[in-house]
Design a protein around this motif. Structure first.
Motif, PDB file in Angstrom:
ATOM      1  N   ALA A   7     -52.430 -22.490 -56.517  1.00 31.31           N
ATOM      2  CA  ALA A   7     -53.378 -22.888 -57.485  1.00 31.31           C
ATOM      3  C   ALA A   7     -54.246 -21.712 -58.121  1.00 31.31           C
ATOM      4  CB  ALA A   7     -53.862 -24.308 -57.506  1.00 31.31           C
ATOM      5  N   PHE A   8     -55.138 -21.554 -56.977  1.00 33.17           N
ATOM      6  CA  PHE A   8     -56.208 -20.519 -56.782  1.00 33.17           C
ATOM      7  C   PHE A   8     -55.451 -19.036 -57.642  1.00 33.17           C
ATOM      8  CE2 PHE A   8     -59.616 -18.330 -54.164  1.00 33.17           C
ATOM      9  CZ  PHE A   8     -60.211 -18.045 -55.232  1.00 33.17           C
ATOM     10  N   ALA A   9     -54.136 -18.633 -57.308  1.00 36.19           N
ATOM     11  CA  ALA A   9     -53.745 -17.575 -57.912  1.00 36.19           C
ATOM     12  C   ALA A   9     -53.415 -17.666 -59.144  1.00 36.19           C
ATOM     13  CB  ALA A   9     -52.404 -17.285 -56.800  1.00 36.19           C
ATOM     14  N   VAL A  10     -52.741 -18.759 -59.582  1.00 35.35           N
ATOM     15  CA  VAL A  10     -52.435 -19.235 -60.988  1.00 35.35           C
ATOM     16  C   VAL A  10     -53.915 -19.191 -61.920  1.00 35.35           C
ATOM     17  CG1 VAL A  10     -51.832 -21.149 -62.567  1.00 35.35           C
ATOM     18  CG2 VAL A  10     -50.395 -20.470 -60.581  1.00 35.35           C
ATOM     19  N   ALA A  11     -55.139 -19.652 -61.546  1.00 36.96           N
ATOM     20  CA  ALA A  11     -56.346 -19.825 -62.086  1.00 36.96           C
ATOM     21  C   ALA A  11     -56.644 -18.379 -62.115  1.00 36.96           C
ATOM     22  CB  ALA A  11     -57.285 -20.535 -61.373  1.00 36.96           C
ATOM     23  N   MET A  12     -56.650 -17.511 -61.188  1.00 29.79           N
ATOM     24  CA  MET A  12     -57.076 -16.142 -61.393  1.00 29.79           C
ATOM     25  C   MET A  12     -56.344 -15.184 -62.388  1.00 29.79           C
ATOM     26  SD  MET A  12     -60.038 -16.900 -59.743  1.00 29.79           S
ATOM     27  CE  MET A  12     -60.570 -15.241 -60.160  1.00 29.79           C
ATOM     28  N   CYS A  13     -55.023 -15.544 -62.357  1.00 31.39           N
ATOM     29  CA  CYS A  13     -54.113 -14.531 -62.922  1.00 31.39           C
ATOM     30  C   CYS A  13     -54.450 -14.937 -64.681  1.00 31.39           C
ATOM     31  CB  CYS A  13     -52.568 -15.224 -62.968  1.00 31.39           C
ATOM     32  SG  CYS A  13     -51.221 -14.435 -63.809  1.00 31.39           S
ATOM     33  N   GLY A  14     -54.604 -16.047 -64.960  1.00 36.09           N
ATOM     34  CA  GLY A  14     -55.189 -16.473 -66.341  1.00 36.09           C
ATOM     35  C   GLY A  14     -56.300 -15.551 -66.731  1.00 36.09           C
ATOM     36  N   THR A  15     -57.111 -15.239 -65.904  1.00 42.96           N
ATOM     37  CA  THR A  15     -58.300 -14.448 -66.195  1.00 42.96           C
ATOM     38  C   THR A  15     -58.165 -13.091 -66.692  1.00 42.96           C
ATOM     39  OG1 THR A  15     -59.057 -13.880 -64.086  1.00 42.96           O
ATOM     40  CG2 THR A  15     -59.695 -16.022 -64.713  1.00 42.96           C
ATOM     41  N   THR A  16     -57.108 -12.554 -66.265  1.00 46.92           N
ATOM     42  CA  THR A  16     -56.887 -11.071 -66.441  1.00 46.92           C
ATOM     43  C   THR A  16     -55.609 -10.836 -67.410  1.00 46.92           C
ATOM     44  OG1 THR A  16     -55.537 -11.046 -64.482  1.00 46.92           O
ATOM     45  CG2 THR A  16     -57.943 -10.417 -64.532  1.00 46.92           C
ATOM     46  N   LEU A  17     -55.189 -12.009 -67.797  1.00 48.26           N
ATOM     47  CA  LEU A  17     -54.076 -11.683 -68.676  1.00 48.26           C
ATOM     48  C   LEU A  17     -54.150 -10.873 -70.112  1.00 48.26           C
ATOM     49  CD1 LEU A  17     -52.363 -15.353 -68.649  1.00 48.26           C
ATOM     50  CD2 LEU A  17     -51.266 -13.342 -67.924  1.00 48.26           C
ATOM     51  N   PRO A  18     -55.531 -11.206 -70.522  1.00 52.56           N
ATOM     52  CA  PRO A  18     -55.746 -10.313 -71.806  1.00 52.56           C
ATOM     53  C   PRO A  18     -56.031  -8.766 -71.608  1.00 52.56           C
ATOM     54  CG  PRO A  18     -57.206 -12.181 -71.719  1.00 52.56           C
ATOM     55  CD  PRO A  18     -56.629 -12.064 -70.216  1.00 52.56           C
ATOM     56  N   THR A  19     -56.180  -8.357 -70.371  1.00 55.78           N
ATOM     57  CA  THR A  19     -56.445  -6.685 -70.090  1.00 55.78           C
ATOM     58  C   THR A  19     -55.459  -5.681 -70.846  1.00 55.78           C
ATOM     59  OG1 THR A  19     -57.421  -7.375 -68.178  1.00 55.78           O
ATOM     60  CG2 THR A  19     -56.692  -5.252 -68.373  1.00 55.78           C
ATOM     61  N   PRO A  20     -54.223  -5.992 -70.939  1.00 58.31           N
ATOM     62  CA  PRO A  20     -53.407  -4.929 -71.405  1.00 58.31           C
ATOM     63  C   PRO A  20     -53.360  -5.240 -73.053  1.00 58.31           C
ATOM     64  CG  PRO A  20     -52.004  -6.525 -70.278  1.00 58.31           C
ATOM     65  CD  PRO A  20     -53.352  -6.793 -69.986  1.00 58.31           C
ATOM     66  N   LEU A  21     -53.946  -6.405 -73.388  1.00 60.36           N
ATOM     67  CA  LEU A  21     -53.614  -6.775 -74.668  1.00 60.36           C
ATOM     68  C   LEU A  21     -54.795  -6.248 -75.651  1.00 60.36           C
ATOM     69  CD1 LEU A  21     -52.348 -10.459 -74.147  1.00 60.36           C
ATOM     70  CD2 LEU A  21     -50.946  -8.326 -74.394  1.00 60.36           C
ATOM     71  N   TYR A  22     -55.818  -5.871 -75.194  1.00 62.32           N
ATOM     72  CA  TYR A  22     -57.063  -5.448 -75.665  1.00 62.32           C
ATOM     73  C   TYR A  22     -56.784  -4.548 -76.752  1.00 62.32           C
ATOM     74  CZ  TYR A  22     -59.995  -8.237 -72.648  1.00 62.32           C
ATOM     75  OH  TYR A  22     -60.594  -9.053 -71.716  1.00 62.32           O
ATOM     76  N   ASP A  23     -55.776  -3.627 -76.551  1.00 66.69           N
ATOM     77  CA  ASP A  23     -55.615  -2.543 -77.538  1.00 66.69           C
ATOM     78  C   ASP A  23     -55.079  -3.369 -78.830  1.00 66.69           C
ATOM     79  OD1 ASP A  23     -56.877  -0.376 -76.350  1.00 66.69           O
ATOM     80  OD2 ASP A  23     -54.861   0.318 -75.877  1.00 66.69           O
ATOM     81  N   LEU A  24     -54.112  -4.435 -78.600  1.00 64.59           N
ATOM     82  CA  LEU A  24     -53.462  -5.015 -79.776  1.00 64.59           C
ATOM     83  C   LEU A  24     -54.316  -5.707 -80.568  1.00 64.59           C
ATOM     84  CD1 LEU A  24     -50.256  -6.390 -77.973  1.00 64.59           C
ATOM     85  CD2 LEU A  24     -50.418  -4.292 -79.764  1.00 64.59           C
ATOM     86  N   TYR A  25     -55.317  -6.485 -79.810  1.00 58.49           N
ATOM     87  CA  TYR A  25     -56.400  -7.110 -80.534  1.00 58.49           C
ATOM     88  C   TYR A  25     -57.126  -6.294 -81.361  1.00 58.49           C
ATOM     89  CZ  TYR A  25     -55.063 -11.474 -78.060  1.00 58.49           C
ATOM     90  OH  TYR A  25     -54.694 -12.743 -77.667  1.00 58.49           O
ATOM     91  N   GLN A  26     -57.498  -5.105 -80.722  1.00 61.72           N
ATOM     92  CA  GLN A  26     -58.467  -4.131 -81.289  1.00 61.72           C
ATOM     93  C   GLN A  26     -57.699  -3.533 -82.626  1.00 61.72           C
ATOM     94  OE1 GLN A  26     -59.172  -0.435 -78.908  1.00 61.72           O
ATOM     95  NE2 GLN A  26     -61.007  -0.206 -80.041  1.00 61.72           N
ATOM     96  N   GLN A  27     -56.394  -3.254 -82.722  1.00 64.64           N
ATOM     97  CA  GLN A  27     -55.780  -2.821 -83.781  1.00 64.64           C
ATOM     98  C   GLN A  27     -55.680  -4.041 -84.580  1.00 64.64           C
ATOM     99  OE1 GLN A  27     -51.946  -1.559 -82.555  1.00 64.64           O
ATOM    100  NE2 GLN A  27     -52.692  -0.308 -80.819  1.00 64.64           N
ATOM    101  N   ARG A  28     -55.174  -5.171 -84.496  1.00 64.79           N
ATOM    102  CA  ARG A  28     -55.553  -6.386 -85.617  1.00 64.79           C
ATOM    103  C   ARG A  28     -56.536  -6.689 -86.165  1.00 64.79           C
ATOM    104  NH1 ARG A  28     -52.212 -11.789 -84.021  1.00 64.79           N
ATOM    105  NH2 ARG A  28     -50.553 -10.130 -84.138  1.00 64.79           N
ATOM    106  N   LEU A  29     -57.907  -6.651 -85.266  1.00 63.23           N
ATOM    107  CA  LEU A  29     -59.206  -7.128 -85.794  1.00 63.23           C
ATOM    108  C   LEU A  29     -60.002  -5.961 -85.888  1.00 63.23           C
ATOM    109  CD1 LEU A  29     -59.592  -9.863 -83.076  1.00 63.23           C
ATOM    110  CD2 LEU A  29     -58.508 -10.001 -85.401  1.00 63.23           C
ATOM    111  N   GLY A  30     -59.667  -4.829 -85.615  1.00 60.30           N
ATOM    112  CA  GLY A  30     -60.567  -3.707 -86.040  1.00 60.30           C
ATOM    113  C   GLY A  30     -61.894  -3.596 -85.256  1.00 60.30           C
ATOM    114  N   PHE A  31     -62.060  -3.795 -84.107  1.00 59.16           N
ATOM    115  CA  PHE A  31     -63.273  -3.674 -83.235  1.00 59.16           C
ATOM    116  C   PHE A  31     -63.395  -2.582 -82.541  1.00 59.16           C
ATOM    117  CE2 PHE A  31     -61.102  -7.088 -81.024  1.00 59.16           C
ATOM    118  CZ  PHE A  31     -60.736  -6.569 -79.979  1.00 59.16           C
ATOM    119  N   SER A  32     -64.530  -2.113 -81.689  1.00 58.93           N
ATOM    120  CA  SER A  32     -64.735  -0.917 -81.174  1.00 58.93           C
ATOM    121  C   SER A  32     -64.804  -0.961 -79.546  1.00 58.93           C
ATOM    122  CB  SER A  32     -66.195  -0.280 -81.108  1.00 58.93           C
ATOM    123  OG  SER A  32     -67.049  -1.241 -80.724  1.00 58.93           O
TER     124      SER A  32
END
Length: 392
Positions: A7-32
């Protein structure tokens, strides 16, 4: 013990899921780049707020209610990311994720240790720290693979996360409670309350951990930007794998601590971290992906050595009735390390460019780690493994 660790591992896994997706969010939303680090810092603020307000909560109401609350917040965070159409949802998702991690960081570590048979308490500390960092490392790898090779890169990974959280909730419901519930609990912000008799353990542990967690903050926030804009790598799976390599190195460092011993692990971990930061700086200077991976593994090994030694020392020396609170206090220091320096990198990248900002950050972390190692190695700088009651 195993159920709590999963359960500990699952909770911590969820905290870093967005890491490789920030570029996609940056392209879609246009932030720095600065906004990426601010989004990440919101997560760290959530962690620190939860630790300060709820760090002692599981000592009063029990481990299971706090772990269940952490998983519920993790699920709400995933829902926010599923519904993201702008920055407000990203901020909300990261804040909820930080609160979840803050609840789990102290209570999850202590629950794993307390559920272990007495003869396996030392191994349980290792299991808890591996669950923590293993979960953190698996998040970017899972998200990167799904974003690169599966449809709906900004949605599928969070649906998978919700399924994992549901399984973790079932696991927590099945574990026994290890705390006798106490009455008269008042929720209010609390400072870093560390018993006087164990401060000689806590201070060097926090100092060594600060340098290592600053490196974790760099990789889990802007490493994909380094890869795409400095190294020329556009593959999300590779981005996730590079971040995961740091946590693999950290796990290896934790395993080595048993052979090295706590007394030597803290200064040695800082020394290895200096070497890792030098390799990372070299990779940024010449735009070399292999060097970046090597630097991530080496820096992770140094972080893992010092991190496990810190958690082991604090867990062993804390009074039982304050164990979760003191463990939470340690993690407050560590999460300050992954927030403030990273925002500085974002601000510096806006002014002088991402490559230069990465080089400056690497140099600062290396200097801090080297100074900490020298402080620990000076006569009387670290009192080793004496019982807490004999320390001054």
């Amino acid at each position: 013990m195993v159920a709590a660790a999963c359960a500990f591992a699952v909770a911590m896994c969820g905290t870093t899921l967005p890491t490789p997706l920030y570029d996609l969010y940056q392209q879609r939303l246009g932030f720095s780049e600065l906004m990426i680090t601010v989004i990440f810092a919101v997560y760290a603020v959530g962690v620190i707020a939860a630790l300060l307000l709820f760090g002692q909560l599981s000592d009063h109401v029990g481990r299971r209610p706090v772990l269940l609350a952490g998983l519920a917040l993790s699920a709400l965070s995933a829902v926010c990311f599923l519904l993201t159409h702008g920055l407000p949802e990203l901020f909300a998702g990261r804040a909820l994720s930080g609160l979840s991690a803050g609840l789990f960081t102290g209570a999850g570590t202590v629950a794993v240790v307390e559920l272990a048979p007495p003869r396996r308490r030392d191994a349980a500390v290792l299991i808890a720290t591996i669950a923590n960092l293993g979960g953190l490392g698996s998040g970017p790898l899972l998200a990167g693979l799904l974003a690169q090779f599966a449809p709906a890169p900004l949605h599928l990974v969070f649906l998978v996360d919700l399924a994992l959280v549901a399984a973790a909730i079932v696991a927590v419901l099945l574990i026994p409670e290890t705390v006798q519930v106490r009455r008269g609990m008042q929720l209010r912000p609390r400072g870093l309350r560390v018993p006087r008799q164990m401060r000689s353990t806590f201070v060097p542990a926090a100092m060594a951990g600060f340098a290592g967690f600053a490196t974790l903050g760099l990789f889990t926030s802007v490493a994909p930007s380094f890869l795409s804009k400095v190294e020329g790598v556009q593959n999300h799976a590779v981005s996730g794998a590079v971040v995961c390599a740091l946590f693999v190195g950290s796990t290896a460092g934790q395993l080595l601590m048993s052979r090295i011993g706590m007394r030597r692990a803290l200064p040695l971990g800082c020394t290895v971290l200096v070497l890792g930061m030098a390799v990372i700086a070299g990779s940024l200077a010449v735009a070399s992906l292999p060097l970046l991976v090597l630097g991530a593994v080496v820096a992770g090994a140094g972080q893992g050595l010092s991190f496990r030694a810190a958690v082991t020392a604090v867990a062993h020396d804390s009074p039982p009735e304050q164990r979760a609170e003191v463990t939470s206090a340690l993690f407050v220091v560590l999460y300050v390390a992954i927030s403030i320096p990273v925002v500085g990198v974002g601000a510096l990248a806006t002014a002088v460019g991402l490559r230069a900002a990465g080089l400056v950050f690497s140099g600062c972390v290396a200097l801090l780690a080297a100074a900490t190692a020298m402080l620990l190695l000076r006569p009387g700088g670290h009192d080793g493994e004496q019982p807490a009651s004999t320390r001054t």
